[in-house]
Design a protein around this motif. Structure first.
Motif, PDB file in Angstrom:
ATOM      1  N   SER A 107       0.852  -1.200   0.000  1.00  0.00           N
ATOM      2  CA  SER A 107       0.000   0.000   0.000  1.00  0.00           C
ATOM      3  C   SER A 107       0.881   1.241   0.000  1.00  0.00           C
ATOM      4  CB  SER A 107      -0.916   0.000   1.228  1.00  0.00           C
ATOM      5  OG  SER A 107      -1.684   1.184   1.285  1.00  0.00           O
ATOM      6  N   ARG A 108       0.532   2.202  -0.840  1.00  0.00           N
ATOM      7  CA  ARG A 108       1.291   3.458  -0.851  1.00  0.00           C
ATOM      8  C   ARG A 108       1.121   4.163   0.493  1.00  0.00           C
ATOM      9  NH1 ARG A 108       2.848   4.544  -6.146  1.00  0.00           N
ATOM     10  NH2 ARG A 108       1.576   3.488  -7.740  1.00  0.00           N
ATOM     11  N   LEU A 109       2.147   4.924   0.869  1.00  0.00           N
ATOM     12  CA  LEU A 109       2.107   5.611   2.162  1.00  0.00           C
ATOM     13  C   LEU A 109       0.926   6.583   2.263  1.00  0.00           C
ATOM     14  CD1 LEU A 109       5.919   6.197   2.596  1.00  0.00           C
ATOM     15  CD2 LEU A 109       4.483   4.763   4.026  1.00  0.00           C
ATOM     16  N   LYS A 110       0.542   7.158   1.143  1.00  0.00           N
ATOM     17  CA  LYS A 110      -0.603   8.071   1.139  1.00  0.00           C
ATOM     18  C   LYS A 110      -1.838   7.365   1.694  1.00  0.00           C
ATOM     19  CE  LYS A 110      -2.537   8.682  -2.814  1.00  0.00           C
ATOM     20  NZ  LYS A 110      -2.772   9.135  -4.215  1.00  0.00           N
ATOM     21  N   ASN A 111      -2.087   6.150   1.250  1.00  0.00           N
ATOM     22  CA  ASN A 111      -3.253   5.402   1.689  1.00  0.00           C
ATOM     23  C   ASN A 111      -3.154   5.004   3.159  1.00  0.00           C
ATOM     24  OD1 ASN A 111      -4.346   5.509  -0.924  1.00  0.00           O
ATOM     25  ND2 ASN A 111      -3.197   3.675  -1.545  1.00  0.00           N
ATOM     26  N   GLN A 112      -1.922   4.742   3.617  1.00  0.00           N
ATOM     27  CA  GLN A 112      -1.746   4.347   5.021  1.00  0.00           C
ATOM     28  C   GLN A 112      -1.990   5.530   5.956  1.00  0.00           C
ATOM     29  OE1 GLN A 112       1.349   1.369   5.810  1.00  0.00           O
ATOM     30  NE2 GLN A 112       1.869   1.408   3.630  1.00  0.00           N
TER      31      GLN A 112
END
Length: 328
Positions: A107-112
């Motif tokens: 998962s991209r950090l943006k989503n996390q």
């Protein structure tokens, strides 16, 4: 304020319980960085889990309680063991070890970051608003917003650790207590310094309480205000960090400090002989007695009283109880 009242916690095992935290009491003040130090396996991380209310099998609390209380935005709050988990992401946050195993690798950090925000808040205010806030928060921490489009495996270990810190502290409002478990482990000294500066900046900016666990005394010397020395699940000494380094009281603390290398000093440093006792079947009396060069007969028979030997300085040592505090 955070109060630990006679906390005892153990791991339930088929062949007997392992008491990892044994009758620990602490008062941790608002707006301070409090360090917890000691050899590996002394119970530091378990104590942090108890404070954060992560009580999952096989870990159990045998006695005592943790109380988190204060005033936020003019409203008083108070949580105790069993309730503190309700204050996650509002009053208390946790920076765990092992950044790679904490972050979702696919998962991209943006989503996390977005996943850490309640769905109701995102529906009410819109996802774009929070993305702007996340971006600005990263800039404030001297991190490039470009990392939001990255996957964890694309970042270095130090950068992943910085992301974990940012993720754990990105709250509205900011947390009152931040727990940091070995945040600089396995990082080189240059990256360690950057992580410590980041943690210090966060604490000074938001004036919250930070509890920092590390076996590295140098880390505590750099940023903690007060610190506790743990050994085999028990507290050996608590006091101002500067006082502990300049005038250690407990024999265990003295040996730890004397083993530290010093700039310009080429003399050989001696480690502490022996090893900590098993937490499954600890010896009677003082847990450090078998390794202590100054141990008395009573040290092997009776548990020393944990008490204040001078203003703000607490130890558990029969030698100090009989002879009084050591002068600097």
């Amino acid at each position: 304020m955070l109060i630990l009242d006679h906390i005892t916690a153990s791991y339930k095992m088929l062949d007997g319980d392992i008491v990892a935290v044994d009758d620990i009491s602490l008062d941790i003040e608002d707006n301070e960085i409090f360090g917890i130090a000691g050899e590996s396996g002394c119970g530091k991380s378990t104590l942090l889990k108890v404070i954060y209310d992560i009580i999952e099998f096989p870990l159990q609390i045998d006695k005592g309680t943790v109380i988190l209380s204060g005033i936020k935005n003019g409203a008083p709050f108070s949580y105790s063991t069993g309730e503190i988990s309700k204050s996650w992401w509002s009053h208390i946050s946790y920076i765990p070890q092992a950044a790679m195993s904490v972050l979702n690798p696919i998962s991209r950090l943006k989503n996390q970051f977005l996943d850490s925000i309640p769905d109701e808040a995102k529906k009410k205010n819109g996802q774009d608003k929070f993305l702007r806030e996340i971006t600005q928060y990263l800039v404030d921490l001297n991190l490039s917003p470009d990392i939001l489009e990255s996957y964890p495996f694309q970042l270095s270990g130090g950068m992943r650790q910085r992301c974990i810190i940012a993720l754990a502290t990105f709250m509205q409002p900011k947390p009152d207590v931040v727990l940091a478990d070995e945040p600089t482990t396995a990082l080189d000294v240059v990256v360690q310094r950057g992580i410590l500066m980041m943690l210090t900046k966060l604490q000074r900016q938001y004036k919250n309480t930070m509890i920092l666990v590390s076996h590295d005394l140098g880390v505590h010397y750099q940023i903690s205000d007060r610190m506790a020395i743990m050994y085999s699940g028990r507290l050996m000494e608590v006091g101002k960090t500067s006082d502990i380094f300049t005038n250690p009281q407990h024999p265990y603390t003295q040996l730890l400090i004397n083993a530290l290398p010093r700039v310009g000093d080429k003399s050989v440093r001696a480690g502490i002989a022996g090893k900590p006792p098993s937490l499954k079947s600890p010896p009677p009396g003082c847990r450090f007695a078998d390794r202590c060069p100054r141990a008395l007969d009573i040290c092997h028979r009776a548990v020393p009283e944990y008490r204040e030997i001078m203003s703000g300085r607490f130890t558990a040592c029969h030698i100090l109880n009989e002879r009084g505090a050591n002068s600097g």
